[in-house]
Enzyme design. Structure first.
Site, PDB file in Angstrom:
ATOM      1  N   TYR A 142       3.241 -69.851-164.285  1.00  0.00           N
ATOM      2  CA  TYR A 142       3.629 -71.070-165.006  1.00  0.00           C
ATOM      3  C   TYR A 142       2.476 -72.057-164.898  1.00  0.00           C
ATOM      4  CZ  TYR A 142       6.230 -75.395-166.075  1.00  0.00           C
ATOM      5  OH  TYR A 142       6.662 -76.581-166.616  1.00  0.00           O
ATOM      6  N   ASP A 237      -5.506 -72.056-161.850  1.00  0.00           N
ATOM      7  CA  ASP A 237      -4.478 -73.096-161.781  1.00  0.00           C
ATOM      8  C   ASP A 237      -4.045 -73.219-160.325  1.00  0.00           C
ATOM      9  OD1 ASP A 237      -2.269 -74.679-161.735  1.00  0.00           O
ATOM     10  OD2 ASP A 237      -1.280 -73.753-163.464  1.00  0.00           O
ATOM     11  N   LYS A 270       0.286 -81.767-157.529  1.00  0.00           N
ATOM     12  CA  LYS A 270       1.105 -81.745-156.308  1.00  0.00           C
ATOM     13  C   LYS A 270       0.416 -82.421-155.109  1.00  0.00           C
ATOM     14  CE  LYS A 270       3.706 -77.827-158.089  1.00  0.00           C
ATOM     15  NZ  LYS A 270       5.078 -78.157-158.365  1.00  0.00           N
TER      16      LYS A 270
HETATM   17  C1  LIG Z   1       0.951 -73.542-160.935  1.00  0.00           C
HETATM   18  C2  LIG Z   1       1.523 -74.708-161.683  1.00  0.00           C
HETATM   19  N1  LIG Z   1       0.858 -75.207-162.730  1.00  0.00           N
HETATM   20  C3  LIG Z   1       1.309 -76.264-163.412  1.00  0.00           C
HETATM   21  C4  LIG Z   1       2.511 -76.861-163.088  1.00  0.00           C
HETATM   22  C5  LIG Z   1       2.995 -78.034-163.871  1.00  0.00           C
HETATM   23  O1  LIG Z   1       2.896 -79.185-163.103  1.00  0.00           O
HETATM   24  P1  LIG Z   1       3.836 -80.448-163.400  1.00  0.00           P
HETATM   25  O2  LIG Z   1       5.227 -80.043-163.040  1.00  0.00           O
HETATM   26  O3  LIG Z   1       3.273 -81.522-162.511  1.00  0.00           O
HETATM   27  O4  LIG Z   1       3.694 -80.766-164.846  1.00  0.00           O
HETATM   28  C6  LIG Z   1       3.243 -76.383-162.005  1.00  0.00           C
HETATM   29  C7  LIG Z   1       4.527 -76.979-161.649  1.00  0.00           C
HETATM   30  O5  LIG Z   1       5.266 -76.531-160.816  1.00  0.00           O
HETATM   31  C8  LIG Z   1       2.739 -75.269-161.289  1.00  0.00           C
HETATM   32  O6  LIG Z   1       3.407 -74.749-160.251  1.00  0.00           O
END
Ligand SMILES: Cc1ncc(COP(=O)(O)O)c(C=O)c1O
Length: 430
Positions: A142, A237, A270
């Site tokens: 994700y 990511d 985060k």
């Molecule tokens: C690996 C990863 N990328 C992107 C996101 C998206 O971040 P946000 O919820 O701050 O939009 C998340 C959210 O959990 C994530 O775990």
């Protein structure tokens, strides 16, 4: 006293599904979500005054636990100085410097407000820098809810995907190829077929959105080689893993295993915001020069680099930079997963665990899965019984089997022991 049930009922009148992010609704596990009134250290209390040991940590950010004194002080001071100026501040520079100091692959950072925004902007940057359209992602990873990323795999290898969300036109995902995680053959085939058109490959190096699945070192190494051969950019990511699994983030673990390894673009969120809305994408000076105001890739934000959020993130990063922080956090997390494994074995429940730094995963199956399809073979009703058994005993785990867990520096040995004792009881009932 207002109960969780009453609050959920009221919430459902005015907020779709009663929540502002779907997983909070407990749909996967059933039951009423707990409305959290306050948190301190490793604990949260719901509206009914029930205390929980928190293994979500706001889904990752709260690596120091809740209400860490140094972070609170920094946030309170920043709030008095001003909430938002829409003009640059020294603290943004300090935060960028602090991130760069830990992550050798990056020279410049652009701050944004959410992981979604950071991931979406990283892809735009990769497309702008390469002049190409196609992107590769992996099933079970994700990267936020940007349109082009809400895709499931096409019907065959190297076919483009289908939207997983209503409201995303097929045309918008026509350039997104979704492949199986840890499948070297598939990515080789994809590059063979589409190599000159691929702008980037985006991956969660430790996928925390299918619980906890590591990208195998040979898989990451092969992607790096293929990207280099074909002129595509490799995006890590690290929204979840960044400053959570190691001081240098997950990429430092791959760099230790693959000589000279570095991703081209990194995405953070985060932990770098310490619980405030803050995220970032980062790369070399050469690639970041494509961004406005220097280059032609447009990206902007009213609240980007917000002064209160940067104060929170900076104070958090300074605390986790202390010598020995990750050794202690990693040992604590391992004690937890080893304890859970021991309790499951004693009860004869098939169970496997993995952890890195302050992030962990467990599966109700004998061996660690390598991809999303295997993760989804987990016995869902059994997981749900485990989740509720733990919640009833004051242990707050992620309310879905495809989510990772998080330990903070505030968790004590007694918290870990209480969690393992609760699990031992619950395993016997499964
Ligand atoms: C690996 C990863 N990328 C992107 C996101 C998206 O971040 P946000 O919820 O701050 O939009 C998340 C959210 O959990 C994530 O775990």
């Amino acid at each position: 006293m207002t109960t969780n049930d009453q609050l959920f009922e009221r919430a459902r009148q005015v907020i779709p599904g009663g929540v502002n992010s779907p997983v909070r609704a407990f749909r996967a596990v059933g039951g009423t979500p707990r409305f959290i009134a306050r948190a301190q250290g490793a604990y949260m209390w719901d509206a009914e005054g029930t205390q929980y040991i928190d293994y979500i940590g706001s889904w990752g950010p709260m690596i120091l636990g809740h209400g860490h004194p140094a972070v609170l002080e920094a946030v309170q001071k920043a709030a008095v100085e001003g909430f938002s100026f829409g003009a640059p501040t020294e603290r943004e520079v300090e935060l960028a410097e602090e991130i760069i100091r830990h992550v050798p692959s990056i020279e410049q950072v652009r701050l944004v407000s959410s992981g979604t925004e950071a991931g979406m902007s990283a892809i735009r940057l990769a497309r702008g820098a390469t002049g190409r359209s196609k992107i590769i992602k992996f099933e079970g990873c994700y990267h936020g809810h940007a349109d082009a990323l809400l895709v499931k795999a096409g019907s065959g290898l190297a076919t483009f995907g289908h939207p997983t969300s209503a409201g995303v036109p097929a045309e918008v995902v026509q350039h997104t190829l979704v492949l199986e995680y840890n499948n070297v053959e598939q990515i080789e085939e994809a590059f063979k077929t589409h190599g000159p058109e691929i702008a980037c490959v985006m991956i969660e190096p430790i996928a925390g959105n299918m619980n906890f699945v590591r990208a195998a070192v040979p898989f990451v190494k092969r992607i790096r080689e293929l990207c280099d051969q074909h002129g595509a950019l490799f995006i890590f990511d690290e929204v979840m893993t960044g400053f959570r699994v190691a001081p240098g983030s997950a990429q430092s673990l791959y760099a230790a295993a693959i000589p000279g390894f570095r991703p081209d673009i990194s995405v953070f969120g985060k932990v770098i915001g310490g619980g405030m809305p803050l995220a970032a994408f980062a790369s070399s000076r050469r690639i970041m020069a494509h961004l406005a105001p220097l280059g032609g890739v447009y990206q902007a934000g009213t609240l980007s680099g917000n002064p209160v959020a940067t104060a929170c993130g900076l104070a958090t990063l300074r605390e986790i930079s202390r010598p020995g922080f990750f050794d202690a956090l990693g040992a604590k997390t391992r004690a937890l997963v080893d304890g859970l494994k021991g309790a499951a074995d004693a009860a004869g429940v098939p169970f496997c665990v993995d952890s890195q730094g302050g992030m962990f995963g467990f599966f109700l199956m004998p061996e660690l899965p390598q991809n999303y399809t295997t993760v989804m073979t987990t016995d869902q009703p059994r997981f749900n019984r485990f989740f509720h058994g733990m919640l009833d005993r004051g242990i707050y785990l992620a309310p879905a089997l495809y989510e990772a867990g998080f330990v903070s520096a505030a968790h004590t040995d007694a918290d870990i022991a209480a969690t393992v004792a609760a699990a031992a009881e619950v395993f016997r009932t499964l």
